[in-house]
Design a protein around this motif. Structure first.
Motif, short mmCIF file in Angstrom:
data_model
loop_
_atom_site.label_atom_id
_atom_site.label_comp_id
_atom_site.label_asym_id
_atom_site.label_seq_id
_atom_site.Cartn_x
_atom_site.Cartn_y
_atom_site.Cartn_z
N PRO A 212 74.93 14.94 50.48
CA PRO A 212 76.30 14.61 50.05
C PRO A 212 76.36 13.39 49.14
N ASP A 213 75.49 12.41 49.40
CA ASP A 213 75.50 11.17 48.61
C ASP A 213 74.08 10.85 48.13
N ASN A 214 74.02 10.04 47.10
CA ASN A 214 72.73 9.57 46.58
C ASN A 214 72.20 8.48 47.50
N PRO A 215 71.07 8.71 48.18
CA PRO A 215 70.57 7.70 49.13
C PRO A 215 69.75 6.59 48.47
N LEU A 216 69.46 6.70 47.19
CA LEU A 216 68.57 5.74 46.52
C LEU A 216 69.38 4.59 45.94
N PRO A 217 68.93 3.36 46.14
CA PRO A 217 69.64 2.20 45.58
C PRO A 217 69.24 1.95 44.13
N GLY A 218 70.03 1.16 43.43
CA GLY A 218 69.62 0.68 42.12
C GLY A 218 68.54 -0.38 42.27
N SER A 219 67.68 -0.49 41.27
CA SER A 219 66.55 -1.42 41.39
C SER A 219 66.28 -2.11 40.05
N ILE A 220 65.59 -3.22 40.14
CA ILE A 220 65.17 -3.97 38.95
C ILE A 220 63.67 -4.15 39.02
N LEU A 221 62.96 -3.71 37.98
CA LEU A 221 61.51 -3.90 37.89
C LEU A 221 61.24 -5.16 37.08
N VAL A 222 60.61 -6.13 37.71
CA VAL A 222 60.36 -7.44 37.10
C VAL A 222 58.88 -7.53 36.74
N THR A 223 58.60 -7.70 35.45
CA THR A 223 57.22 -7.86 34.98
C THR A 223 56.92 -9.35 34.84
N PRO A 224 55.95 -9.88 35.57
CA PRO A 224 55.69 -11.33 35.50
C PRO A 224 55.03 -11.72 34.18
N GLU A 225 55.20 -12.98 33.83
CA GLU A 225 54.61 -13.50 32.60
C GLU A 225 53.12 -13.66 32.73
N MET A 226 52.64 -14.03 33.90
CA MET A 226 51.21 -14.22 34.14
C MET A 226 50.85 -13.72 35.53
N ILE A 227 49.57 -13.38 35.69
CA ILE A 227 49.09 -12.90 36.98
C ILE A 227 48.43 -14.07 37.71
N ASP A 228 49.19 -14.70 38.55
CA ASP A 228 48.69 -15.81 39.36
C ASP A 228 49.34 -15.71 40.73
N LYS A 229 48.51 -15.73 41.76
CA LYS A 229 49.02 -15.46 43.10
C LYS A 229 50.10 -16.44 43.51
N ASP A 230 49.85 -17.74 43.36
CA ASP A 230 50.83 -18.74 43.79
C ASP A 230 52.13 -18.61 43.00
N THR A 231 52.01 -18.38 41.69
CA THR A 231 53.22 -18.23 40.87
C THR A 231 54.00 -16.99 41.27
#
Length: 338
Positions: A154-173
């Motif tokens: 009856p309804d769309n069960p999926l929420p809206g989402s935002i895919l965020v691409t990081p500037e650098m690959i660093d665990k702490d950041t």
């Protein structure tokens, strides 16, 4: 007291002495300096020419020595360039390290687009993409094979989402960025595959350590190879060196031709290493491009840049110079005239 006597408080003057004056440099002194400079330059030119002629007279031995240096130099440099090229797969790795923000179901497209624009302005974010509920449902129906079943809901069960691409690959950041994003209004859940990031960082760190250890071993081998070659040249000229020292030749005069010889070995080895790396990467690039096309990627290996090439040449010349210096310093004290 007569006027002609000198008292202890008066300066004395030696009879017949001329007046003191500052001696200015004469034309003969200037010519003498120029003559010494010309002689010094001529001596260096003669030492360089003598070293070059001795290498040319032994082309086979000189070539193999330079080839050994080239192989030893190109191995760590080539691995470092390959690791750098792999690190430049930033686009693919950043997509694999994307942060997924799932918003609450009552969040509309307008709020999601505003939040996306706000996140995109973050200093550690390279890109932010808004996926609406309708778009998410369409993609899920296409890839899951449950299109007919989902249409019965009856309804769309999926929420809206935002895919965020990081500037650098660093665990702490990434951890700090994840904590900041998941605390934003109407963000219900934030996901990031930290285990994959940790594995990637461990692989890159292991590669760096391996290249460093290999570089140290090969540099030590290069010093031994060049040093042993210079030692053979010293032994072949032992009588000549003893005669030079017997007539008053200085250690610097004796050392100079061998230092030039080490520099020439290093320069030739560096040029050969540069050529090996350039042709080797170009040959390997054909296979890499073919493999990348199978995965729908346009990735290709970058060659040896001018900066890396000149750094390689400078390092090779320094290694040749240091090896020659160590070899001559060790054997020079043994070459005393008998």
């Amino acid at each position: 007291m007569s006027a002609g006597r000198v008292t202890p408080n008066q300066p004395g003057e030696r009879v017949g002495a001329t007046a003191k004056h500052t001696v200015a440099p004469t034309l003969s002194d200037t010519r003498g300096f120029r003559h010494q400079l010309r002689a010094w330059l001529e001596n260096h030119r003669a030492s360089f020419k003598d070293s070059l002629s001795r290498l040319v007279r032994q082309p086979l031995g000189s070539f193999f020595t330079c080839l050994v240096m080239a192989v030893a130099l190109s191995l760590p440099m080539g691995l470092a360039l390959l690791l750098e090229n792999v690190s430049q797969l930033g686009g693919s790795w950043q997509r694999a390290a994307q942060i997924s923000l799932f918003l609450e179901l009552d969040s509309g497209d307008t709020y999601g687009e505003l939040l996306r624009d706000k996140i995109a302005e973050h200093e550690h974010v390279a890109e932010a993409q808004w996926i609406s509920r309708e778009q998410a449902l369409a993609e899920f129906q296409e890839h899951s094979g449950l299109g007919e079943a989902l249409r019965e809901l009856p309804d769309n069960p999926l929420p809206g989402s935002i895919l965020v691409t990081p500037e650098m690959i660093d665990k702490d950041t990434l951890v700090a960025l994840l904590d900041e994003l998941k605390n934003m209004p109407k963000v219900e859940q934030a996901q990031l595959d930290l285990m994959w990031i940790e594995r990637l960082a461990a692989i890159l760190q292991m590669g760096d350590h391996f290249i460093f250890a290999l570089s140290v071993l090969l540099i030590a081998a290069l010093l031994l190879v060049v040093g042993n070659t210079i030692r053979l040249h010293i032994e072949n000229r032992r009588v000549e060196i003893e005669v030079i020292k017997l007539v008053g030749g200085t250690d610097g005069y004796v050392r100079r031709p061998f230092l030039y010889m080490g520099v020439l070995y290093g320069l030739a080895g560096g040029v050969l290493a540069w050529l090996l790396l350039a042709f080797g990467l170009e040959w390997l690039n054909a296979s890499v491009v073919q493999l990348a096309q199978l995965y729908g990627s346009e990735f290709s290996l970058s060659g040896v840049s001018l900066e890396d090439g000149f750094s390689l040449l400078l390092g090779a010349v320094l290694l040749g110079y240091i090896a020659a210096w160590l070899a001559v310093a060790r054997h020079l004290r043994e070459l005393l005239p008998r």
